[in-house]
Design an enzyme around this catalytic site. Structure first.
Site, short mmCIF file in Angstrom:
data_model
loop_
_atom_site.label_atom_id
_atom_site.label_comp_id
_atom_site.label_asym_id
_atom_site.label_seq_id
_atom_site.Cartn_x
_atom_site.Cartn_y
_atom_site.Cartn_z
N HIS A 131 42.47 40.75 42.74
CA HIS A 131 43.83 39.37 41.84
C HIS A 131 45.16 40.36 42.12
O HIS A 131 46.44 39.94 42.15
CB HIS A 131 43.53 38.85 41.15
CG HIS A 131 42.31 37.53 42.01
ND1 HIS A 131 43.44 36.64 42.77
CD2 HIS A 131 41.29 36.63 41.31
CE1 HIS A 131 42.62 35.51 42.66
NE2 HIS A 131 40.54 35.51 42.35
N GLN A 168 46.45 35.15 38.05
CA GLN A 168 45.43 32.94 38.71
C GLN A 168 46.21 32.13 38.03
O GLN A 168 46.59 31.01 38.20
CB GLN A 168 44.36 33.07 38.43
CG GLN A 168 43.63 34.30 39.02
CD GLN A 168 41.78 33.74 39.40
OE1 GLN A 168 41.41 34.48 38.39
NE2 GLN A 168 41.28 32.87 40.54
N CYS A 215 36.06 30.98 44.11
CA CYS A 215 37.40 31.88 43.20
C CYS A 215 37.78 30.39 42.85
O CYS A 215 38.05 29.48 43.60
CB CYS A 215 38.38 32.68 44.47
SG CYS A 215 40.01 33.22 43.63
N LEU A 216 38.50 30.53 41.37
CA LEU A 216 39.55 29.17 41.26
C LEU A 216 40.61 29.06 41.25
O LEU A 216 41.12 27.90 41.73
CB LEU A 216 39.66 29.81 39.78
CG LEU A 216 38.23 29.68 38.61
CD1 LEU A 216 38.74 30.16 37.43
CD2 LEU A 216 37.49 28.29 38.66
N HIS A 232 36.67 41.95 43.03
CA HIS A 232 37.36 40.48 43.13
C HIS A 232 38.12 40.43 42.11
O HIS A 232 39.66 39.84 42.96
CB HIS A 232 36.17 39.51 42.92
CG HIS A 232 37.04 38.44 43.23
ND1 HIS A 232 37.12 36.72 44.35
CD2 HIS A 232 37.76 37.11 42.61
CE1 HIS A 232 36.86 35.91 44.56
NE2 HIS A 232 37.90 36.21 42.91
N GLU A 233 38.53 40.40 40.96
CA GLU A 233 38.88 40.20 39.91
C GLU A 233 40.40 41.45 40.07
O GLU A 233 41.46 40.93 40.02
CB GLU A 233 38.55 40.43 39.00
CG GLU A 233 37.33 38.87 37.83
CD GLU A 233 38.24 37.93 39.06
OE1 GLU A 233 39.27 37.29 38.12
OE2 GLU A 233 37.50 36.86 39.16
N GLY A 288 34.80 35.17 35.88
CA GLY A 288 35.78 36.30 35.80
C GLY A 288 36.98 35.51 36.04
O GLY A 288 37.47 34.48 36.82
#
Ligand code: NI
Length: 174
Positions: free
Chosen positions: A143, A52, A97-98, A139-140, A47
């Site tokens: 963000h 981000q 996470c990125l 999670h997304e 994702g």
């Protein structure tokens, strides 16, 4: 299309609450194409969320169809203004996470959720998700509210793990 730069902790833009999308125009479609290209170029991200890459709008892409162990999923989803409207159960699971490339962590999430969202054309949809896909979605959506998984650890001492290599394909290096 263009690759976008992924913001990393402690960039303060990751802490902003993102705005609703109101214009379903060519600019939105172009941004989504760039976001998808950026997700695919990255290391095995299921994702990605618009904040981000420094765009403070409520846009998420997830795709849980390519995990090594098959999980229940809805395939590739582009979600605009996603909103979780029901939560059920809870379980602990490992997340990465990125934007937090050096760590993984154990986070408690709902096991099942119901999601209300729009697609890139502005059409409304609802989805029920469970397990890994529900976790990825939560999670997304976090963000979009300026929350990172490390903000949800019960204990940094016991639930945060240093990542050796963030490898493409999601395989752990021994
Ligand atoms: Ni993330």
């Amino acid at each position: 299309m263009a690759m976008l730069e992924i913001l990393k902790l402690p960039d303060p833009r990751l802490k902003e609450v993102a705005q609703d999308v109101t214009q379903f125009d060519e600019g939105l479609q172009q941004f989504i194409a760039d976001l998808e290209e950026t997700r695919q170029a990255g290391p095995a991200a299921v994702g990605i969320a618009a904040p981000q890459v420094g765009r403070s709008q409520r846009i998420v892409i997830i795709d849980c169809s390519t995990t090594r162990k098959p999980v229940p999923n809805h395939g590739h989803l582009i979600l605009v203004n996603p909103e979780i409207i029901e939560w059920d159960g809870f379980e602990l699971g490992r997340e990465g996470c990125l934007s937090v490339p050096d760590y993984t962590g154990n986070v408690i999430r709902a096991e099942r959720i119901k999601l209300r969202t729009q697609d890139p054309q502005g059409e409304h949809h609802e989805y029920e998700m469970e397990g890994y896909e529900a976790r990825a979605l939560q999670h997304e959506v976090d963000h979009l509210d300026g929350i990172l998984f490390i903000d949800r650890l019960v204990s940094r001492r016991t639930d945060l793990f240093q990542r050796k290599v963030y490898q493409k394909g999601g395989k752990k290096k021994k």
